[in-house]
Design a protein around this motif. Sequence first.
Motif, PDB file in Angstrom:
ATOM      1  N   THR A  42       0.837  -1.189   0.000  1.00 54.25           N
ATOM      2  CA  THR A  42       0.000   0.000   0.000  1.00 54.25           C
ATOM      3  C   THR A  42       0.872   1.239   0.000  1.00 54.25           C
ATOM      4  O   THR A  42       1.661   1.446   0.912  1.00 54.25           O
ATOM      5  CB  THR A  42      -0.919   0.008   1.235  1.00 54.25           C
ATOM      6  N   ALA A  43       0.755   2.014  -1.018  1.00 57.85           N
ATOM      7  CA  ALA A  43       1.435   3.299  -1.193  1.00 57.85           C
ATOM      8  C   ALA A  43       0.854   3.875  -2.469  1.00 57.85           C
ATOM      9  O   ALA A  43       0.069   3.218  -3.154  1.00 57.85           O
ATOM     10  CB  ALA A  43       2.945   3.131  -1.307  1.00 57.85           C
ATOM     11  N   GLY A  44       1.223   5.075  -2.802  1.00 54.79           N
ATOM     12  CA  GLY A  44       0.713   5.649  -4.035  1.00 54.79           C
ATOM     13  C   GLY A  44       1.472   6.890  -4.438  1.00 54.79           C
ATOM     14  O   GLY A  44       2.154   7.505  -3.620  1.00 54.79           O
ATOM     15  N   THR A  45       1.358   7.209  -5.703  1.00 55.33           N
ATOM     16  CA  THR A  45       2.013   8.384  -6.247  1.00 55.33           C
ATOM     17  C   THR A  45       1.144   8.957  -7.365  1.00 55.33           C
ATOM     18  O   THR A  45       0.376   8.228  -7.989  1.00 55.33           O
ATOM     19  CB  THR A  45       3.423   8.044  -6.789  1.00 55.33           C
ATOM     20  N   THR A  46       1.273  10.246  -7.579  1.00 54.71           N
ATOM     21  CA  THR A  46       0.614  10.857  -8.733  1.00 54.71           C
ATOM     22  C   THR A  46       1.589  10.940  -9.909  1.00 54.71           C
ATOM     23  O   THR A  46       1.207  11.358 -10.992  1.00 54.71           O
ATOM     24  CB  THR A  46       0.086  12.268  -8.405  1.00 54.71           C
ATOM     25  N   THR A  47       2.831  10.518  -9.683  1.00 52.85           N
ATOM     26  CA  THR A  47       3.815  10.459 -10.763  1.00 52.85           C
ATOM     27  C   THR A  47       3.354   9.387 -11.748  1.00 52.85           C
ATOM     28  O   THR A  47       3.087   8.256 -11.356  1.00 52.85           O
ATOM     29  CB  THR A  47       5.213  10.117 -10.212  1.00 52.85           C
ATOM     30  N   PRO A  48       3.233   9.720 -13.025  1.00 51.29           N
ATOM     31  CA  PRO A  48       2.643   8.767 -13.973  1.00 51.29           C
ATOM     32  C   PRO A  48       3.595   7.710 -14.528  1.00 51.29           C
ATOM     33  O   PRO A  48       4.808   7.900 -14.602  1.00 51.29           O
ATOM     34  CB  PRO A  48       2.139   9.664 -15.105  1.00 51.29           C
ATOM     35  N   VAL A  49       2.985   6.601 -14.931  1.00 52.63           N
ATOM     36  CA  VAL A  49       3.669   5.536 -15.665  1.00 52.63           C
ATOM     37  C   VAL A  49       4.036   6.086 -17.033  1.00 52.63           C
ATOM     38  O   VAL A  49       3.213   6.732 -17.688  1.00 52.63           O
ATOM     39  CB  VAL A  49       2.733   4.314 -15.825  1.00 52.63           C
ATOM     40  N   THR A  50       5.266   5.817 -17.481  1.00 54.06           N
ATOM     41  CA  THR A  50       5.684   6.284 -18.805  1.00 54.06           C
ATOM     42  C   THR A  50       6.035   5.148 -19.763  1.00 54.06           C
ATOM     43  O   THR A  50       6.068   5.354 -20.975  1.00 54.06           O
ATOM     44  CB  THR A  50       6.905   7.216 -18.708  1.00 54.06           C
ATOM     45  N   ASN A  51       6.311   3.950 -19.217  1.00 52.49           N
ATOM     46  CA  ASN A  51       6.717   2.855 -20.090  1.00 52.49           C
ATOM     47  C   ASN A  51       6.565   1.526 -19.358  1.00 52.49           C
ATOM     48  O   ASN A  51       6.586   1.479 -18.133  1.00 52.49           O
ATOM     49  CB  ASN A  51       8.179   3.033 -20.519  1.00 52.49           C
ATOM     50  N   VAL A  52       6.425   0.461 -20.139  1.00 49.28           N
ATOM     51  CA  VAL A  52       6.469  -0.909 -19.634  1.00 49.28           C
ATOM     52  C   VAL A  52       7.392  -1.664 -20.568  1.00 49.28           C
ATOM     53  O   VAL A  52       7.278  -1.546 -21.790  1.00 49.28           O
ATOM     54  CB  VAL A  52       5.078  -1.574 -19.608  1.00 49.28           C
ATOM     55  N   ARG A  53       8.322  -2.416 -19.987  1.00 48.46           N
ATOM     56  CA  ARG A  53       9.269  -3.175 -20.800  1.00 48.46           C
ATOM     57  C   ARG A  53       9.492  -4.540 -20.164  1.00 48.46           C
ATOM     58  O   ARG A  53       9.148  -4.739 -18.996  1.00 48.46           O
ATOM     59  CB  ARG A  53      10.579  -2.415 -20.977  1.00 48.46           C
ATOM     60  N   THR A  54      10.041  -5.450 -20.923  1.00 49.45           N
ATOM     61  CA  THR A  54      10.264  -6.803 -20.436  1.00 49.45           C
ATOM     62  C   THR A  54      11.676  -7.250 -20.768  1.00 49.45           C
ATOM     63  O   THR A  54      12.331  -6.691 -21.647  1.00 49.45           O
ATOM     64  CB  THR A  54       9.256  -7.792 -21.061  1.00 49.45           C
TER      65      THR A  54
END
Length: 185
Positions: A42-54
């Motif tokens: 449990t935590a949170g941020t308003t900083t947005p996701v910019t990428n997903v990689r594998t």
Amino acid sequence: MALTVVATALGVTALPADAAPVAAAQSTACPTGWGSGAKTRTAGTTTPVTNVRTGRHACYDRMVIDIPGAGRSHLGYSVRYVKHLYQDGSGRLIRVGGGAVLEVRVTAPSYDPDTGAPTYPAKAGRPLPGVDLTGYRTFRDARFAGSFEGDTQLGLGVRARLPFRVLRVDGHVIIDVAHNWTGAR
């Protein structure tokens, strides 16, 4: 003598260029004990996701969700196996290929919280942009479910219900899914 760098589960090793990296990977002791139960923080941020990689590793396949600027202590997540993936808000079924489906949620939006403009160019129900899972031992499919009320939801299709772990590093939530249960390759 030329050196080849081989990434292992324990770090990076330099080997002579003519050494067989496969042999080094086969002797790697794979971690065990991750389990397949739900993992949450449990935590949170308003900083947005910019990428997903594998990425592929000797013992596991890895998904990295980039949230640049978010500190480790602000990175929240929920990762669990589900029978079906349903989009938050609408309840729409998101079809995800594979023998098992991991629902991945990070407590960060994939849009700018001030303007609403997308920060990650994904579309609900579609494969993740820039993610090609060809040649992976465990990963089969990766779908974007949406970003709703500050949470971003993804579906990760894997070959079977396998053990996994979740790591947090400043600016990144990392999901590793083991290639098998025994720890042996």
